[in-house]
Scaffold this active site. Sequence first.
Site, PDB file in Angstrom:
ATOM      1  N   SER A  73     -14.873   3.585  18.051  1.00 35.90           N
ATOM      2  CA  SER A  73     -16.144   2.985  18.442  1.00 35.90           C
ATOM      3  C   SER A  73     -16.902   2.477  17.209  1.00 35.90           C
ATOM      4  CB  SER A  73     -16.969   3.997  19.233  1.00 35.90           C
ATOM      5  OG  SER A  73     -17.970   3.357  19.966  1.00 35.90           O
ATOM      6  N   ASP A 127     -11.010   1.835  21.134  1.00 34.04           N
ATOM      7  CA  ASP A 127     -11.938   1.589  22.236  1.00 34.04           C
ATOM      8  C   ASP A 127     -13.269   0.980  21.801  1.00 34.04           C
ATOM      9  OD1 ASP A 127     -11.904   1.648  25.044  1.00 34.04           O
ATOM     10  OD2 ASP A 127     -13.379   3.266  25.068  1.00 34.04           O
ATOM     11  N   HIS A 181     -13.040   7.265  26.976  1.00 33.56           N
ATOM     12  CA  HIS A 181     -13.512   6.589  25.767  1.00 33.56           C
ATOM     13  C   HIS A 181     -13.002   7.246  24.482  1.00 33.56           C
ATOM     14  CE1 HIS A 181     -16.061   4.330  23.092  1.00 33.56           C
ATOM     15  NE2 HIS A 181     -16.770   5.391  22.746  1.00 33.56           N
TER      16      HIS A 181
END
EC number: 3.1.1.89
Length: 386
Positions: free
Chosen positions: A194, A222, A348
């Site tokens: 992220s 992700d 995630h």
Amino acid sequence: MGDDLKRKILLHNLSSNNPILEKLKGGQEPNSNEEGSDSIGDLPSLKNDYKRQDNNSTNCTYIPPSQWNTYFRSNEHIKVQSRNIEFNTYYTVPSSILGPSLPVFIFHHGAGSSGLSFANLARNLGDQLNNNCCCLSFDARGHGGTKFIDAKQAQNYFRDDFVDDFHTLVEYFVSEKLKHLPTEKLSIIFIGHSLGGSICTFTYSKLSIELKKQVIGVAMFDIVEEAATLALEKVNHFLQVTPNMFSGYEEAIDWHVSHELSRLRESADIAIPALFKSTESGKVVRITNLETFRPFWRTWFSDLSKSFVSLPTCKLLILAGNDNLDRELIIGQMQGKYQLVVFQDSGHFIQEDTPRKTALTLVDFWKRNDNKNVVIKSNWGSSNKV
């Protein structure tokens, strides 16, 4: 053909024809058959600039089901006066190199997470490579056990602040912790989840010429600029429904697993306790308050996709579920600028949910892109004997 249809076709083909996933037949990640919904995204010479101290103790009486030394060999606090930070680091460094190349995996977590988010992945990488690899993870500023040396100084969380921290720590780690290893055999891969993916991407250009020669790739987990920017608009709701305090560490772990913020209990046991600290009342409170980062959010993902695609090194993007690519990533993928892998069975936190499959993908990425592993055999001068 519309962009949405292009995305669906591209992601479908990649998720259904991934050779790495074939290696997992006969053995899946626990709970990998449950898809669930994803959460908001996580959101010169340096030698004399550092002071080190071993950290073999914890500041609370809670003993987690798993401890850091199950996954890493060292947990060290490294003071960097020029950055006003004492980094809490976890790493494993082999004493020697077996073979022509040593993969060095350097991780950066996302907002609200910690270095131990990569613990289970680091162990799986060691298992896959018979421990012939190096792994470094750490807590970023405002997270986990990393502290500001002088708390009275301004504490900023712009992307450039994270980038400068990461750059400084990486340069030090390679020059000091890996100095006993042959430089020409080091093959460094940056891996960011992220926000960490954005930091890894923008750190590359700041590296010294010598270090750039050792970096063979950048991997992002992700993170898509367009989706991440939209997710920031939903952070208020996320903060409202996410507890900051629990009666104890076990309750905190249970809550995160039950809400699929960390789907694999084995990973949650080591990753979640690192997000909290104990209070005098016996309860535990979250260390990082994402609300503190609000003034800096808009800098985190700007121009990420274009910058990632244009990096002059090998690139890997692993997405969870049905995340869509934005325009820059679609064009880059069609031009073969980077490798794209989709894990339909992950939330995630890819490194926590599917550590074995992620490790296999990273090992394959290293082998395919590291020219130190290429051996060209010549038949020149040979003869066949009858």
